[in-house]
Design a protein around this motif. Structure first.
Motif, PDB file in Angstrom:
ATOM      1  N   LEU A   1      34.764  53.294  41.621  1.00  0.00           N
ATOM      2  CA  LEU A   1      35.085  52.539  40.422  1.00  0.00           C
ATOM      3  C   LEU A   1      36.381  51.762  40.597  1.00  0.00           C
ATOM      4  O   LEU A   1      36.492  50.583  40.217  1.00  0.00           O
ATOM      5  CB  LEU A   1      35.165  53.499  39.230  1.00  0.00           C
ATOM      6  CG  LEU A   1      35.491  52.840  37.875  1.00  0.00           C
ATOM      7  CD1 LEU A   1      34.406  51.831  37.502  1.00  0.00           C
ATOM      8  CD2 LEU A   1      35.625  53.927  36.784  1.00  0.00           C
ATOM      9  N   PHE A   2      37.370  52.407  41.202  1.00  0.00           N
ATOM     10  CA  PHE A   2      38.669  51.725  41.431  1.00  0.00           C
ATOM     11  C   PHE A   2      38.485  50.519  42.372  1.00  0.00           C
ATOM     12  O   PHE A   2      39.033  49.441  42.139  1.00  0.00           O
ATOM     13  CB  PHE A   2      39.653  52.720  42.025  1.00  0.00           C
ATOM     14  CG  PHE A   2      40.978  52.123  42.343  1.00  0.00           C
ATOM     15  CD1 PHE A   2      41.911  51.860  41.356  1.00  0.00           C
ATOM     16  CD2 PHE A   2      41.281  51.791  43.660  1.00  0.00           C
ATOM     17  CE1 PHE A   2      43.111  51.287  41.682  1.00  0.00           C
ATOM     18  CE2 PHE A   2      42.486  51.220  43.973  1.00  0.00           C
ATOM     19  CZ  PHE A   2      43.423  50.967  42.980  1.00  0.00           C
ATOM     20  N   ALA A   3      37.685  50.719  43.452  1.00  0.00           N
ATOM     21  CA  ALA A   3      37.446  49.619  44.386  1.00  0.00           C
ATOM     22  C   ALA A   3      36.715  48.483  43.700  1.00  0.00           C
ATOM     23  O   ALA A   3      37.006  47.288  43.928  1.00  0.00           O
ATOM     24  CB  ALA A   3      36.630  50.127  45.576  1.00  0.00           C
ATOM     25  N   LEU A   4      35.780  48.815  42.830  1.00  0.00           N
ATOM     26  CA  LEU A   4      35.042  47.789  42.117  1.00  0.00           C
ATOM     27  C   LEU A   4      35.943  47.009  41.175  1.00  0.00           C
ATOM     28  O   LEU A   4      35.903  45.769  41.098  1.00  0.00           O
ATOM     29  CB  LEU A   4      33.882  48.436  41.342  1.00  0.00           C
ATOM     30  CG  LEU A   4      33.012  47.481  40.535  1.00  0.00           C
ATOM     31  CD1 LEU A   4      32.342  46.459  41.445  1.00  0.00           C
ATOM     32  CD2 LEU A   4      31.937  48.261  39.742  1.00  0.00           C
ATOM     33  N   VAL A   5      36.808  47.750  40.491  1.00  0.00           N
ATOM     34  CA  VAL A   5      37.750  47.078  39.568  1.00  0.00           C
ATOM     35  C   VAL A   5      38.689  46.156  40.336  1.00  0.00           C
ATOM     36  O   VAL A   5      38.983  45.032  39.918  1.00  0.00           O
ATOM     37  CB  VAL A   5      38.527  48.132  38.761  1.00  0.00           C
ATOM     38  CG1 VAL A   5      39.657  47.484  37.976  1.00  0.00           C
ATOM     39  CG2 VAL A   5      37.580  48.860  37.811  1.00  0.00           C
ATOM     40  N   TRP A   6      39.166  46.622  41.481  1.00  0.00           N
ATOM     41  CA  TRP A   6      40.106  45.786  42.277  1.00  0.00           C
ATOM     42  C   TRP A   6      39.425  44.517  42.764  1.00  0.00           C
ATOM     43  O   TRP A   6      39.989  43.423  42.725  1.00  0.00           O
ATOM     44  CB  TRP A   6      40.597  46.626  43.457  1.00  0.00           C
ATOM     45  CG  TRP A   6      41.581  45.888  44.301  1.00  0.00           C
ATOM     46  CD1 TRP A   6      42.884  45.747  44.090  1.00  0.00           C
ATOM     47  CD2 TRP A   6      41.266  45.198  45.507  1.00  0.00           C
ATOM     48  NE1 TRP A   6      43.461  45.006  45.061  1.00  0.00           N
ATOM     49  CE2 TRP A   6      42.480  44.644  45.967  1.00  0.00           C
ATOM     50  CE3 TRP A   6      40.094  44.994  46.239  1.00  0.00           C
ATOM     51  CZ2 TRP A   6      42.549  43.884  47.134  1.00  0.00           C
ATOM     52  CZ3 TRP A   6      40.171  44.247  47.391  1.00  0.00           C
ATOM     53  CH2 TRP A   6      41.386  43.691  47.843  1.00  0.00           C
ATOM     54  N   THR A   7      38.145  44.701  43.215  1.00  0.00           N
ATOM     55  CA  THR A   7      37.393  43.548  43.693  1.00  0.00           C
ATOM     56  C   THR A   7      37.159  42.542  42.574  1.00  0.00           C
ATOM     57  O   THR A   7      37.302  41.328  42.749  1.00  0.00           O
ATOM     58  CB  THR A   7      36.043  43.988  44.275  1.00  0.00           C
ATOM     59  OG1 THR A   7      36.287  44.921  45.342  1.00  0.00           O
ATOM     60  CG2 THR A   7      35.270  42.800  44.816  1.00  0.00           C
ATOM     61  N   VAL A   8      36.785  43.066  41.426  1.00  0.00           N
ATOM     62  CA  VAL A   8      36.573  42.187  40.278  1.00  0.00           C
ATOM     63  C   VAL A   8      37.860  41.471  39.893  1.00  0.00           C
ATOM     64  O   VAL A   8      37.877  40.282  39.564  1.00  0.00           O
ATOM     65  CB  VAL A   8      36.009  42.979  39.092  1.00  0.00           C
ATOM     66  CG1 VAL A   8      35.975  42.128  37.824  1.00  0.00           C
ATOM     67  CG2 VAL A   8      34.607  43.475  39.411  1.00  0.00           C
ATOM     68  N   GLY A   9      38.998  42.206  39.948  1.00  0.00           N
ATOM     69  CA  GLY A   9      40.300  41.592  39.612  1.00  0.00           C
ATOM     70  C   GLY A   9      40.657  40.486  40.572  1.00  0.00           C
ATOM     71  O   GLY A   9      41.117  39.415  40.168  1.00  0.00           O
ATOM     72  N   VAL A  10      40.448  40.738  41.882  1.00  0.00           N
ATOM     73  CA  VAL A  10      40.745  39.699  42.875  1.00  0.00           C
ATOM     74  C   VAL A  10      39.858  38.479  42.655  1.00  0.00           C
ATOM     75  O   VAL A  10      40.308  37.323  42.724  1.00  0.00           O
ATOM     76  CB  VAL A  10      40.579  40.259  44.298  1.00  0.00           C
ATOM     77  CG1 VAL A  10      40.665  39.155  45.322  1.00  0.00           C
ATOM     78  CG2 VAL A  10      41.628  41.326  44.566  1.00  0.00           C
ATOM     79  N   GLY A  11      38.584  38.716  42.393  1.00  0.00           N
ATOM     80  CA  GLY A  11      37.672  37.602  42.147  1.00  0.00           C
ATOM     81  C   GLY A  11      38.069  36.803  40.915  1.00  0.00           C
ATOM     82  O   GLY A  11      38.015  35.579  40.895  1.00  0.00           O
ATOM     83  N   ALA A  12      38.450  37.551  39.873  1.00  0.00           N
ATOM     84  CA  ALA A  12      38.867  36.862  38.645  1.00  0.00           C
ATOM     85  C   ALA A  12      40.119  36.035  38.883  1.00  0.00           C
ATOM     86  O   ALA A  12      40.253  34.908  38.376  1.00  0.00           O
ATOM     87  CB  ALA A  12      39.096  37.905  37.545  1.00  0.00           C
ATOM     88  N   ALA A  13      41.042  36.615  39.668  1.00  0.00           N
ATOM     89  CA  ALA A  13      42.281  35.860  39.959  1.00  0.00           C
ATOM     90  C   ALA A  13      41.977  34.608  40.767  1.00  0.00           C
ATOM     91  O   ALA A  13      42.534  33.530  40.521  1.00  0.00           O
ATOM     92  CB  ALA A  13      43.258  36.766  40.716  1.00  0.00           C
ATOM     93  N   TRP A  14      41.097  34.732  41.742  1.00  0.00           N
ATOM     94  CA  TRP A  14      40.731  33.544  42.549  1.00  0.00           C
ATOM     95  C   TRP A  14      40.064  32.488  41.703  1.00  0.00           C
ATOM     96  O   TRP A  14      40.332  31.298  41.810  1.00  0.00           O
ATOM     97  CB  TRP A  14      39.802  33.990  43.675  1.00  0.00           C
ATOM     98  CG  TRP A  14      39.311  32.830  44.508  1.00  0.00           C
ATOM     99  CD1 TRP A  14      39.922  32.244  45.535  1.00  0.00           C
ATOM    100  CD2 TRP A  14      38.075  32.142  44.306  1.00  0.00           C
ATOM    101  NE1 TRP A  14      39.180  31.206  46.026  1.00  0.00           N
ATOM    102  CE2 TRP A  14      38.017  31.118  45.278  1.00  0.00           C
ATOM    103  CE3 TRP A  14      37.000  32.287  43.413  1.00  0.00           C
ATOM    104  CZ2 TRP A  14      36.938  30.256  45.370  1.00  0.00           C
ATOM    105  CZ3 TRP A  14      35.946  31.413  43.517  1.00  0.00           C
ATOM    106  CH2 TRP A  14      35.926  30.403  44.497  1.00  0.00           C
ATOM    107  N   TRP A  15      39.165  32.948  40.816  1.00  0.00           N
ATOM    108  CA  TRP A  15      38.467  31.991  39.940  1.00  0.00           C
ATOM    109  C   TRP A  15      39.451  31.272  39.023  1.00  0.00           C
ATOM    110  O   TRP A  15      39.381  30.054  38.826  1.00  0.00           O
ATOM    111  CB  TRP A  15      37.422  32.752  39.128  1.00  0.00           C
ATOM    112  CG  TRP A  15      36.623  31.847  38.230  1.00  0.00           C
ATOM    113  CD1 TRP A  15      35.500  31.161  38.530  1.00  0.00           C
ATOM    114  CD2 TRP A  15      36.924  31.553  36.865  1.00  0.00           C
ATOM    115  NE1 TRP A  15      35.063  30.442  37.465  1.00  0.00           N
ATOM    116  CE2 TRP A  15      35.945  30.660  36.395  1.00  0.00           C
ATOM    117  CE3 TRP A  15      37.926  31.958  35.980  1.00  0.00           C
ATOM    118  CZ2 TRP A  15      35.933  30.176  35.107  1.00  0.00           C
ATOM    119  CZ3 TRP A  15      37.894  31.455  34.703  1.00  0.00           C
ATOM    120  CH2 TRP A  15      36.912  30.568  34.275  1.00  0.00           C
ATOM    121  N   ALA A  16      40.375  32.064  38.470  1.00  0.00           N
ATOM    122  CA  ALA A  16      41.372  31.461  37.566  1.00  0.00           C
ATOM    123  C   ALA A  16      42.256  30.473  38.322  1.00  0.00           C
ATOM    124  O   ALA A  16      42.578  29.391  37.815  1.00  0.00           O
ATOM    125  CB  ALA A  16      42.214  32.562  36.925  1.00  0.00           C
ATOM    126  N   ALA A  17      42.631  30.871  39.550  1.00  0.00           N
ATOM    127  CA  ALA A  17      43.492  29.963  40.332  1.00  0.00           C
ATOM    128  C   ALA A  17      42.764  28.676  40.699  1.00  0.00           C
ATOM    129  O   ALA A  17      43.321  27.580  40.640  1.00  0.00           O
ATOM    130  CB  ALA A  17      43.992  30.672  41.595  1.00  0.00           C
TER     131      ALA A  17
END
Length: 244
Positions: free
Chosen positions: A26-42
């Motif tokens: 779950l933690f790995a999934l959350v981190w991956t989602v966070g990185v993806g969201a940050a990339w998308w936002a950037a």
């Protein structure tokens, strides 16, 4: 009796191990989602700003080039105007100098006309070839500058032509003496001065008097085809006229 050695194995309940593995996933999934969201936002936030910055930079470069071109044109125009102003000033100075020369010429012509009117006026006495005036002015170096005016008013249509010489008479070493034309010019067979005029003409030149000689009068000789004139003039009068 000795205590038993600790066992290297630990018994873990199966449910606890499953929960721990699920938490990690779950933690790995959350981190991956966070990185993806940050990339998308950037990518959706910084990329448009970067494009706008590139467009602004391109516009600024074009404006700089346009301003540089305009500045170069203004400098060239300034140089051309400056050169044109220099040329105009030089031309104006030349015009002013030419006008001053023309004014002097006009003044001289007016003086000649006034002299001519006095010379040939209805009340003036008509004369043949004659020395109207002789002027002598001392110069640096011991030379004398002379101006001799010849006139004739008897025949207004005739041209008087001939040659002029003069001799300076005076005293040298306590005795009467005459300095001839050749000695005055310090050369043998010095050529006479030619004249040719209808009403009047001024002859000028330079002569040298001996240092031990005291002049008293000048004797002018005119020899032409139809006239031969010899006229003496007082030296003091001639030098006084030349010093006016």
């Amino acid at each position: 009796m000795s205590a038993p050695a600790p066992s290297r194995f630990r018994i873990v309940p199966r449910d606890a191990a499953v929960r721990r593995r699920g938490t990690s996933l779950l933690f790995a999934l959350v981190w991956t989602v966070g990185v993806g969201a940050a990339w998308w936002a950037a990518s959706h936030t910084a990329a448009p700003r970067l494009a706008k910055a590139d467009a602004a930079r391109a516009n600024a470069e074009r404006e700089v080039k346009a301003l540089q071109s305009e500045l170069s044109g203004l400098r060239q125009r300034e140089s051309t105007l400056s050169r044109s102003d220099q040329i105009s000033r030089a031309a104006n100075a030349e015009v002013q100098e030419a006008l001053a020369e023309r004014d002097e010429e006009i003044a001289a012509l007016r003086a000649d006309i006034a002299f001519f009117e006095r010379l040939v006026g209805s009340t003036s006495q008509r004369k043949g070839l004659t020395v109207h005036v002789a002027e002598f002015v001392p110069e640096a170096g011991g030379t004398w500058r002379y101006q001799i005016m010849l006139t004739q008013t008897v025949n207004r249509g005739a041209i008087s032509q001939g040659q002029m010489r003069f001799t300076v008479e005076g005293v040298r070493a306590g005795k009467l003496a005459a300095v001839q034309w050749d000695e005055l010019h310090q050369q043998r067979s010095a050529p006479a001065q030619a004249y040719s005029f209808r009403y009047f003409q001024q002859l000028d030149g330079n002569v040298m008097l001996p240092p031990d000689f005291t002049p008293q009068r000048v004797k002018v000789s005119l020899h032409g085809e139809d006239a031969a004139v010899e006229q003496a003039l007082d030296w003091k009068t001639a030098t006084a006229a030349g010093g006016k």
